[in-house]
Scaffold this active site. Structure first.
Site, PDB file in Angstrom:
ATOM      1  N   LYS A 118      23.534  53.039  38.677  1.00 14.29           N
ATOM      2  CA  LYS A 118      24.229  54.110  37.612  1.00 14.29           C
ATOM      3  C   LYS A 118      24.631  55.416  38.189  1.00 14.29           C
ATOM      4  O   LYS A 118      24.035  55.873  39.311  1.00 14.29           O
ATOM      5  CB  LYS A 118      23.189  54.084  36.387  1.00 14.29           C
ATOM      6  CG  LYS A 118      22.744  53.050  35.586  1.00 14.29           C
ATOM      7  CD  LYS A 118      24.259  52.378  34.729  1.00 14.29           C
ATOM      8  CE  LYS A 118      23.551  51.439  33.964  1.00 14.29           C
ATOM      9  NZ  LYS A 118      23.168  50.108  34.705  1.00 14.29           N
ATOM     10  N   SER A 162      27.891  46.614  33.736  1.00  9.52           N
ATOM     11  CA  SER A 162      27.905  47.968  33.203  1.00  9.52           C
ATOM     12  C   SER A 162      28.780  49.010  33.895  1.00  9.52           C
ATOM     13  O   SER A 162      28.746  50.051  33.745  1.00  9.52           O
ATOM     14  CB  SER A 162      26.389  48.345  33.113  1.00  9.52           C
ATOM     15  OG  SER A 162      25.949  48.426  34.357  1.00  9.52           O
TER      16      SER A 162
END
Length: 224
Positions: A174, A137
């Protein structure tokens, strides 16, 4: 390799323009050009990077100072006193964790899969651990199998790379964006959607920041 050659190779591998790398490293575009061309137009000689410039370049490439410094040619000139270079290269070992779960203090986690070294200077700025990245990701800048160096903290600012626990699941890496109504966790890989959590969800799920990523150590050679 010279510092400029390393920067240029990194930019080409990661499809980054000089402007992109300037923003990531906080080094001026003009100086990046000097480094890559190995020429200071004022002196007609190769530029002599400072310790601070090397440190900024390392941060822009998600590397440690030691990791980047070790890749430089042995005859590379550095604008620093020898003892300062020696001090910058002192190393402190920190654990690499394979997983971080909710409710378990970092120091109590037994899933230690390896150790990494950070500079003594960095170690003095807080408590650190390393985490092995799983999944894609955060590609192309952080890939599956890479190890991120994390400063333990429960707060961060917009734009920071953070390690977050969501709903008791394993930690995720993230980019953070903060809003009055909540936060957004943003992946680098555009095939994944950002995740927004309202202030109520942050409290009830819960969503908890456990650290800020300060460096990335790429473990897999990226080609193309």
């Amino acid at each position: 390799m010279t510092l400029g050659q390393i920067i240029k190779a990194y930019r080409e591998t990661n499809s980054m323009s000089m402007d992109d790398f300037s923003k990531a490293s906080k080094i001026s575009k003009g100086y990046i050009s000097q480094l890559e061309n190995n020429l200071n137009p004022k002196t007609g000689e190769p530029p002599v990077p400072s310790i601070q410039s090397i440190r900024k370049a390392a941060n822009g490439m998600f590397m440690t100072f030691d990791e980047l410094f070790s890749q430089l040619d042995d005859n590379t000139k550095v604008d620093a006193e020898p003892e300062k270079v020696k001090m910058a290269k002192k190393a402190i070992r920190i654990p690499v964790l394979g997983n971080v779960a909710a409710g378990v203090p970092i120091e109590a986690i037994e899933d230690v899969i390896d150790y990494e070294e950070i500079s003594e200077e960095l170690a003095h700025t807080g408590d650190f651990f390393a985490l092995k990245i799983k999944g894609d990701s955060m590609e192309p800048r952080i890939c599956n199998g890479d190890v991120v160096i994390v400063r333990k903290q429960n707060y961060a600012e917009s734009g920071d790379l953070v390690i977050v626990l969501v709903n008791g699941d394993s930690a995720t890496c993230k980019k953070l964006a903060k809003f009055p109504s909540g936060i957004r966790l943003i992946p680098f890989n555009q095939t994944y959607e950002p995740m927004f959590y309202s202030n109520e969800e942050i409290e009830n799920k819960p969503v908890r920041i456990i650290g800020r990523v300060v460096e990335n150590r790429q473990k897999i050679l990226k080609i193309g």
